[in-house]
Design a protein around this motif. Structure first.
Motif, mmCIF file in Angstrom:
data_model
loop_
_atom_site.group_PDB
_atom_site.id
_atom_site.type_symbol
_atom_site.label_atom_id
_atom_site.label_comp_id
_atom_site.label_asym_id
_atom_site.label_seq_id
_atom_site.Cartn_x
_atom_site.Cartn_y
_atom_site.Cartn_z
ATOM 1 N N ASP A 49 0.020 -1.487 -10.480
ATOM 2 C CA ASP A 49 -1.213 -0.619 -11.058
ATOM 3 C C ASP A 49 -3.320 -1.388 -10.472
ATOM 4 O O ASP A 49 -3.921 -0.255 -9.699
ATOM 5 C CB ASP A 49 -1.166 -0.048 -11.552
ATOM 6 C CG ASP A 49 -0.597 0.913 -12.233
ATOM 7 O OD1 ASP A 49 0.275 1.013 -11.143
ATOM 8 O OD2 ASP A 49 0.232 1.277 -13.393
ATOM 9 N N ASN A 50 -3.028 -2.107 -10.090
ATOM 10 C CA ASN A 50 -4.674 -2.866 -10.379
ATOM 11 C C ASN A 50 -4.134 -3.260 -9.051
ATOM 12 O O ASN A 50 -5.613 -4.095 -8.471
ATOM 13 C CB ASN A 50 -4.991 -3.814 -10.984
ATOM 14 C CG ASN A 50 -4.221 -5.383 -10.670
ATOM 15 O OD1 ASN A 50 -2.659 -4.742 -10.495
ATOM 16 N ND2 ASN A 50 -4.734 -5.881 -11.385
ATOM 17 N N ASP A 56 1.172 -1.311 -0.001
ATOM 18 C CA ASP A 56 -0.127 0.049 -0.173
ATOM 19 C C ASP A 56 0.813 1.120 0.175
ATOM 20 O O ASP A 56 0.638 2.410 0.734
ATOM 21 C CB ASP A 56 -0.472 -0.405 1.289
ATOM 22 C CG ASP A 56 -2.160 1.106 1.015
ATOM 23 O OD1 ASP A 56 -2.500 1.346 -0.484
ATOM 24 O OD2 ASP A 56 -2.859 1.033 1.946
ATOM 25 N N ASN A 57 1.828 1.795 -1.237
ATOM 26 C CA ASN A 57 2.917 2.837 -1.122
ATOM 27 C C ASN A 57 3.480 2.140 -2.643
ATOM 28 O O ASN A 57 4.430 2.168 -2.451
ATOM 29 C CB ASN A 57 3.988 1.846 0.525
ATOM 30 C CG ASN A 57 4.511 3.821 0.711
ATOM 31 O OD1 ASN A 57 4.685 5.023 -0.341
ATOM 32 N ND2 ASN A 57 4.913 4.530 1.910
ATOM 33 N N LYS A 58 2.742 3.414 -3.126
ATOM 34 C CA LYS A 58 2.695 3.572 -4.340
ATOM 35 C C LYS A 58 4.585 4.356 -4.349
ATOM 36 O O LYS A 58 5.343 4.185 -5.420
ATOM 37 C CB LYS A 58 1.682 3.670 -5.176
ATOM 38 C CG LYS A 58 1.129 2.770 -5.584
ATOM 39 C CD LYS A 58 1.285 1.592 -6.530
ATOM 40 C CE LYS A 58 0.671 0.337 -6.273
ATOM 41 N NZ LYS A 58 1.082 -0.801 -6.607
ATOM 42 N N SER A 90 2.901 -3.368 -4.095
ATOM 43 C CA SER A 90 3.960 -3.849 -5.443
ATOM 44 C C SER A 90 5.110 -4.545 -5.015
ATOM 45 O O SER A 90 4.997 -4.860 -4.444
ATOM 46 C CB SER A 90 4.580 -2.002 -5.884
ATOM 47 O OG SER A 90 3.801 -0.844 -5.902
ATOM 48 N N LEU A 91 5.797 -4.927 -5.988
ATOM 49 C CA LEU A 91 6.792 -5.820 -5.933
ATOM 50 C C LEU A 91 8.277 -5.582 -6.193
ATOM 51 O O LEU A 91 8.053 -5.216 -7.846
ATOM 52 C CB LEU A 91 6.236 -7.328 -6.440
ATOM 53 C CG LEU A 91 7.280 -8.483 -6.316
ATOM 54 C CD1 LEU A 91 7.074 -8.818 -5.246
ATOM 55 C CD2 LEU A 91 6.086 -9.553 -6.903
ATOM 56 N N ILE A 92 9.063 -5.729 -6.284
ATOM 57 C CA ILE A 92 10.457 -5.690 -6.692
ATOM 58 C C ILE A 92 10.989 -7.511 -6.227
ATOM 59 O O ILE A 92 11.353 -7.446 -5.059
ATOM 60 C CB ILE A 92 11.585 -4.545 -5.872
ATOM 61 C CG1 ILE A 92 10.957 -3.397 -5.979
ATOM 62 C CG2 ILE A 92 13.178 -5.115 -6.728
ATOM 63 C CD1 ILE A 92 11.238 -2.001 -5.163
ATOM 64 N N CYS A 93 11.628 -8.132 -7.702
ATOM 65 C CA CYS A 93 12.105 -9.408 -7.261
ATOM 66 C C CYS A 93 13.031 -9.694 -8.046
ATOM 67 O O CYS A 93 13.219 -9.297 -9.239
ATOM 68 C CB CYS A 93 10.865 -10.336 -7.386
ATOM 69 S SG CYS A 93 9.837 -10.150 -8.771
ATOM 70 N N THR A 94 13.891 -10.672 -8.421
ATOM 71 C CA THR A 94 14.126 -11.735 -9.193
ATOM 72 C C THR A 94 13.842 -13.049 -9.018
ATOM 73 O O THR A 94 12.839 -13.106 -7.882
ATOM 74 C CB THR A 94 15.913 -11.634 -8.899
ATOM 75 O OG1 THR A 94 16.991 -12.115 -10.061
ATOM 76 C CG2 THR A 94 16.114 -12.113 -7.571
#
Length: 103
Positions: free
Chosen positions: A55-56, A26-28, A60-64
């Motif tokens: 966006d929907n 919950d923090n775009k 959010s996700l940052i991954c590998t």
């Protein structure tokens, strides 16, 4: 001052790979700030990362991904486990300053 909830995680999936990443709840604004530093972050990580703003969704996700997971052959499980742990620790060390930065 907003509360930032993040989570470094490992997730096993059916595509024969393990996802390792940072989940930002919950923090775009935080995700967008971190993506502005994508070049520095990926250089420090030594790899390209997947940047998923989602966006929907609220998160959010940052991954590998670590490939090579086979549920029928567990011979490489210790190696995969070590790789995933090493990645979680590296992500924590690299991303910490961006997660804690004032926006």
């Amino acid at each position: 001052h907003n509360v930032l909830i993040t989570n470094l995680f490992r997730k096993v999936n059916k595509e024969h790979k393990i996802r390792v990443g940072l989940w930002i709840a919950d923090n775009k604004e935080r995700f967008d700030y971190m993506k502005q530093h994508k070049t520095e972050i990926e250089a420090a990580m030594g790899m390209a990362l997947s940047w998923e703003r989602l966006d929907n969704k609220k998160s959010s996700l940052i991954c590998t991904y670590i490939k090579g997971l086979d549920f029928k052959n567990q011979e490489n499980y210790p190696e995969l486990m070590n790789k995933s742990i090493d990645l979680v620790v590296k992500m924590r060390d690299v991303l910490k300053e961006y997660v804690l930065a004032e926006l």
